[in-house]
Design a protein around this motif. Structure first.
Motif, PDB file in Angstrom:
ATOM      1  N   UNK A 113       0.854  -1.181   0.000  1.00 28.81           N
ATOM      2  CA  UNK A 113       0.000   0.000   0.000  1.00 28.81           C
ATOM      3  C   UNK A 113       0.889   1.229   0.000  1.00 28.81           C
ATOM      4  N   UNK A 114       0.563   2.166  -0.860  1.00 27.51           N
ATOM      5  CA  UNK A 114       1.279   3.436  -0.960  1.00 27.51           C
ATOM      6  C   UNK A 114       0.343   4.525  -0.447  1.00 27.51           C
ATOM      7  N   UNK A 115       0.814   5.312   0.509  1.00 24.07           N
ATOM      8  CA  UNK A 115       0.015   6.398   1.063  1.00 24.07           C
ATOM      9  C   UNK A 115       0.427   7.724   0.442  1.00 24.07           C
ATOM     10  N   UNK A 116      -0.562   8.492   0.030  1.00 19.67           N
ATOM     11  CA  UNK A 116      -0.325   9.834  -0.502  1.00 19.67           C
ATOM     12  C   UNK A 116      -1.082  10.808   0.393  1.00 19.67           C
ATOM     13  N   UNK A 117      -0.378  11.763   0.991  1.00 18.44           N
ATOM     14  CA  UNK A 117      -1.089  12.722   1.833  1.00 18.44           C
ATOM     15  C   UNK A 117      -1.965  13.641   0.980  1.00 18.44           C
ATOM     16  N   UNK A 118      -3.166  13.882   1.474  1.00 15.05           N
ATOM     17  CA  UNK A 118      -4.092  14.767   0.781  1.00 15.05           C
ATOM     18  C   UNK A 118      -3.544  16.187   0.814  1.00 15.05           C
ATOM     19  N   UNK A 119      -3.715  16.909  -0.276  1.00 18.71           N
ATOM     20  CA  UNK A 119      -3.310  18.311  -0.327  1.00 18.71           C
ATOM     21  C   UNK A 119      -4.097  19.087   0.729  1.00 18.71           C
ATOM     22  N   UNK A 120      -3.477  20.066   1.367  1.00 15.28           N
ATOM     23  CA  UNK A 120      -4.147  20.817   2.435  1.00 15.28           C
ATOM     24  C   UNK A 120      -5.510  21.397   2.042  1.00 15.28           C
ATOM     25  N   UNK A 121      -5.671  21.789   0.805  1.00 16.05           N
ATOM     26  CA  UNK A 121      -6.949  22.364   0.368  1.00 16.05           C
ATOM     27  C   UNK A 121      -8.100  21.364   0.440  1.00 16.05           C
ATOM     28  N   UNK A 122      -7.794  20.079   0.496  1.00 20.53           N
ATOM     29  CA  UNK A 122      -8.830  19.049   0.440  1.00 20.53           C
ATOM     30  C   UNK A 122      -8.937  18.213   1.722  1.00 20.53           C
ATOM     31  N   UNK A 123      -8.181  18.537   2.741  1.00 20.02           N
ATOM     32  CA  UNK A 123      -8.104  17.695   3.935  1.00 20.02           C
ATOM     33  C   UNK A 123      -9.445  17.542   4.659  1.00 20.02           C
TER      34      UNK A 123
END
Length: 158
Positions: A113-123
């Protein structure tokens, strides 16, 4: 070729989902957005509507396809030569749950599993919150792609 899946219920797909899918599409050869079917849950949009909304929202990314699956995601991965699962993380609470799921999936079949942090505008965006605001006539235009906005308006008669 590296094929990964971005799984979810996508009821409906939001700009936060699209951010993760788009970013994954720059990292991997093929991204399959898998709408997971939970027969015990009644969603606002049926599976075919969700697939259509994602396809229309991702037309500009030719290496993104959409599929659906009822069952264990790791079985889908094994049947479709998928190298990894891509998940977006909004907060630490997401990480706690998703890490446990990633470890279970890895234990079952070895899929990473690869985790990608959500962009701050969409958190802060969650499909459930989008539906609730839209149901009551609130403005969700900045939270969802245009096809979803039109579909929400049609569902709620706005």
């Amino acid at each position: 070729m590296t094929r990964v899946v971005c799984p979810g219920s996508f009821d409906p797909v939001t700009n936060g989902h699209l951010d993760i899918i788009t970013r994954a599409s720059f990292l991997f050869d093929e991204v399959v957005v898998v709408v997971l079917v939970n027969e015990s849950k009644k969603g606002l949009f049926d599976t075919e509507e969700r697939i259509d909304l994602i396809r229309r929202s991702m037309r500009q990314r030719p290496n993104v396809t959409v599929d659906s699956y009822a069952g264990l995601l790791v079985d889908y991965c094994a049947q479709n030569d998928v190298s990894a699962i891509v998940k977006g993380l909004r907060a630490v609470s997401d990480f706690d749950y998703e890490l446990q799921m990633a470890q279970m999936n890895g234990n079952l079949t070895g899929v990473d599993t690869v985790f990608i942090p959500t962009a701050p505008d969409y958190m802060f965006i969650a499909s459930s919150l989008v539906k609730e605001v839209a149901r009551h006539g609130g403005d969700v235009a900045d939270l969802v792609p245009t096809p979803v906005l039109a579909a929400l308006d049609a569902k709620f008669g706005h």
